[in-house]
Design a protein around this motif. Sequence first.
Motif, PDB file in Angstrom:
ATOM      1  N   GLY A  99       0.788  -1.220   0.000  1.00  0.00           N
ATOM      2  CA  GLY A  99       0.000   0.000   0.000  1.00  0.00           C
ATOM      3  C   GLY A  99       0.820   1.269   0.000  1.00  0.00           C
ATOM      4  N   THR A 100       0.137   2.390  -0.241  1.00  0.00           N
ATOM      5  CA  THR A 100       0.763   3.703  -0.248  1.00  0.00           C
ATOM      6  C   THR A 100      -0.008   4.642   0.673  1.00  0.00           C
ATOM      7  OG1 THR A 100      -0.570   4.388  -2.162  1.00  0.00           O
ATOM      8  CG2 THR A 100       1.603   3.427  -2.617  1.00  0.00           C
ATOM      9  N   ASN A 101       0.547   5.846   0.857  1.00  0.00           N
ATOM     10  CA  ASN A 101      -0.011   6.827   1.784  1.00  0.00           C
ATOM     11  C   ASN A 101      -0.223   8.160   1.092  1.00  0.00           C
ATOM     12  OD1 ASN A 101       0.566   5.314   4.573  1.00  0.00           O
ATOM     13  ND2 ASN A 101       2.382   5.118   3.287  1.00  0.00           N
ATOM     14  N   SER A 102      -1.223   8.903   1.570  1.00  0.00           N
ATOM     15  CA  SER A 102      -1.465  10.237   1.030  1.00  0.00           C
ATOM     16  C   SER A 102      -2.181  11.078   2.085  1.00  0.00           C
ATOM     17  CB  SER A 102      -2.297  10.153  -0.257  1.00  0.00           C
ATOM     18  OG  SER A 102      -2.361  11.413  -0.888  1.00  0.00           O
ATOM     19  N   THR A 103      -2.388  12.342   1.749  1.00  0.00           N
ATOM     20  CA  THR A 103      -3.071  13.270   2.647  1.00  0.00           C
ATOM     21  C   THR A 103      -4.150  14.015   1.877  1.00  0.00           C
ATOM     22  OG1 THR A 103      -1.038  13.600   3.927  1.00  0.00           O
ATOM     23  CG2 THR A 103      -2.807  15.223   4.236  1.00  0.00           C
ATOM     24  N   LEU A 104      -5.338  14.058   2.446  1.00  0.00           N
ATOM     25  CA  LEU A 104      -6.419  14.892   1.936  1.00  0.00           C
ATOM     26  C   LEU A 104      -6.676  15.993   2.953  1.00  0.00           C
ATOM     27  CD1 LEU A 104      -8.919  12.167   0.657  1.00  0.00           C
ATOM     28  CD2 LEU A 104      -7.322  13.528  -0.717  1.00  0.00           C
ATOM     29  N   CYS A 105      -6.717  17.222   2.479  1.00  0.00           N
ATOM     30  CA  CYS A 105      -6.957  18.359   3.361  1.00  0.00           C
ATOM     31  C   CYS A 105      -8.375  18.876   3.147  1.00  0.00           C
ATOM     32  CB  CYS A 105      -5.941  19.470   3.098  1.00  0.00           C
ATOM     33  SG  CYS A 105      -4.251  18.986   3.513  1.00  0.00           S
ATOM     34  N   LYS A 117      -5.040  11.828   6.955  1.00  0.00           N
ATOM     35  CA  LYS A 117      -4.095  10.847   6.413  1.00  0.00           C
ATOM     36  C   LYS A 117      -4.864   9.603   5.962  1.00  0.00           C
ATOM     37  CE  LYS A 117      -0.230  11.452   6.583  1.00  0.00           C
ATOM     38  NZ  LYS A 117       0.711  12.179   5.680  1.00  0.00           N
ATOM     39  N   ILE A 118      -4.584   9.152   4.751  1.00  0.00           N
ATOM     40  CA  ILE A 118      -5.245   7.962   4.220  1.00  0.00           C
ATOM     41  C   ILE A 118      -4.207   6.969   3.719  1.00  0.00           C
ATOM     42  CG2 ILE A 118      -7.426   9.098   3.668  1.00  0.00           C
ATOM     43  CD1 ILE A 118      -6.466   9.395   0.794  1.00  0.00           C
ATOM     44  N   ARG A 119      -4.580   5.683   3.722  1.00  0.00           N
ATOM     45  CA  ARG A 119      -3.680   4.614   3.294  1.00  0.00           C
ATOM     46  C   ARG A 119      -4.445   3.640   2.402  1.00  0.00           C
ATOM     47  NH1 ARG A 119      -1.172   1.602   8.230  1.00  0.00           N
ATOM     48  NH2 ARG A 119      -3.352   1.435   8.855  1.00  0.00           N
ATOM     49  N   SER A 120      -3.707   2.896   1.587  1.00  0.00           N
ATOM     50  CA  SER A 120      -4.357   1.900   0.722  1.00  0.00           C
ATOM     51  C   SER A 120      -4.074   0.474   1.170  1.00  0.00           C
ATOM     52  CB  SER A 120      -3.886   2.077  -0.733  1.00  0.00           C
ATOM     53  OG  SER A 120      -2.521   1.744  -0.869  1.00  0.00           O
TER      54      SER A 120
END
Length: 574
Positions: A99-105, A117-120
């Motif tokens: 999985g990978t990580n990202s950020t939604l504001c 913070k979100i992850r897959s």
Amino acid sequence: MSNRFNCIIIILVFNTFISLAQEKRGATIPWTTYEAEDMKTTGTIMGPKYGPYQVETESSGQKCVKLVAKGQFVEFTSNTNANSMVIRFSLPDSKNGNGTNSTLCLYANGKLIKNCKIRSNYAWLYGKYPFTNSPDAGVPRHFYDEVRIKDLKVRKGDLISIKREDQEGDDAGYSIIDLVNLEDIAPPLKAPVNSLSITDKAFMENGLTTDYTQALKNCIAKAVETGKSVWIPAGTFKITGDIVLPANLTIQGAGMWYSTLAGDETLYTNMNRRVRLTGDGSNIHLADFAIVGKLNYRKDNEPNDGIVGSYGTNSTISRIWIEHTKVGMWVENSQNLKITDCRMRNTMADGINFCVGMSQSTIKNCTTRGTGDDCFAIWPATFKAQNFSPGQNLIINCTAQLPFLANGAAIYGGESNKISNCLFVDISPGSAVLISTTFPTESKDKSINNNFSGTTVVENCDIKTSGGFDHEWDWRAAVEICVDKRSIAGINMRNLNIDNSLSNGLSVIAKNGDGQIGVLTNTTLQNINISNYGIGVKGRYGLYISNDAHGSLNVKRSNIREINNVSESFTIVQ
């Protein structure tokens, strides 16, 4: 004369009101949904697509929005006040499948209100059933996960923006947004009178703990001894082992948004260290909390987590939110069990399954989204002793949406089970409703046979964009009767609206073999309206009978265009 006329008008209006109330289809939804493709965006709208192994197909309405560059956004105006949000998202997987990580504001009227913070790592499966986490196996599915956000202050008319950002540790090449739910949740409930809290130091080892497994066990034992209930206050409480629920037990939480029993990610690969509430008696009552597991793979030889076991007679399960478990609920040997107002999200297998020995039990006003097998299922299996004769179960006023495998609601046998007043939307990997003999319902010694009997009813349902590609069965119809090696007698389907079917609208199929032939008899379709089918694959029909089907079907007062019966052993009576 005028009074009599007014009386008649009142009666007509009242009867119309009652009729409309009775015809409500699907669960009562306390949230408002905003589709990403309908929002203002600087990203790319994707879809519609309808084939397998595509993120668009698994999206609501088969459309979504892809955000690639930092600062790209979707935004919409809130139609209501809200204090909580759910974002359904997809991130790419990593090459090793971790999985990978990202950020939604999140912004309200241009002001930053939350970094999310979100992850897959709880999405992406590959290969053939029961799947693997290795990308090398190809044919991906289960692209989506969801994130819950509370303690917001959204007012009607606020402009809500969701922006993609790149922060430390983020390694996802894109963020896909499918939809957003806004909900105005009530304040947390207060502890009931005569309840015992799992946070009471008397139940904790050395008076302090970060793992509440033993504390919950101790609290349950004391509650049964004293005749009191168990209270789960607002908060997240780690559970790392089986919790057995004895008879005459009540567990009450502060609300599904507030009280959470959560698994430990570092231990969840051990099948004995998961969040598993196991019923073991009658008169058990569970209400108002969430179960959040940490499962990201499927192995059918491992026991289910979530809510499982036997609930005897007269038990209730109400307002429970379950996600990231193998199943939401897999219950057995229960009579007059009532499951109401529950939400199943992003499970590895079924949402709710009534299995061995389920009798006169009800699933009502429940919703599923992102399940990895049937959203709702009735399967009267015989792999263990049954305490009740299975049948007369009811799935009513439920909404099933967006599984990544299997069907919306499925019945695999039993006496006089019913699906009523339900809504099925975006069931792209199977049928919205499946009546089938695929799974075994007879004991090895043949002393018990739970095949279909009585009258199986499917009534008053709306079915939209369903009937997609099932990897083992090719394209399924939106509504399908599968007479697989064993016969089915006594089906009544009435008042169904089937719209935008990806494949056939309704079909009767079979997979006969080894000299075993199933025959469909005493089956009626009444007031079935099928419109706009074959949007995902060409050459499909409103009603299709496969060449290996046997039996007959009565069709009454229905609007079905293009009926194609290619079986010499099947008769349609109109």
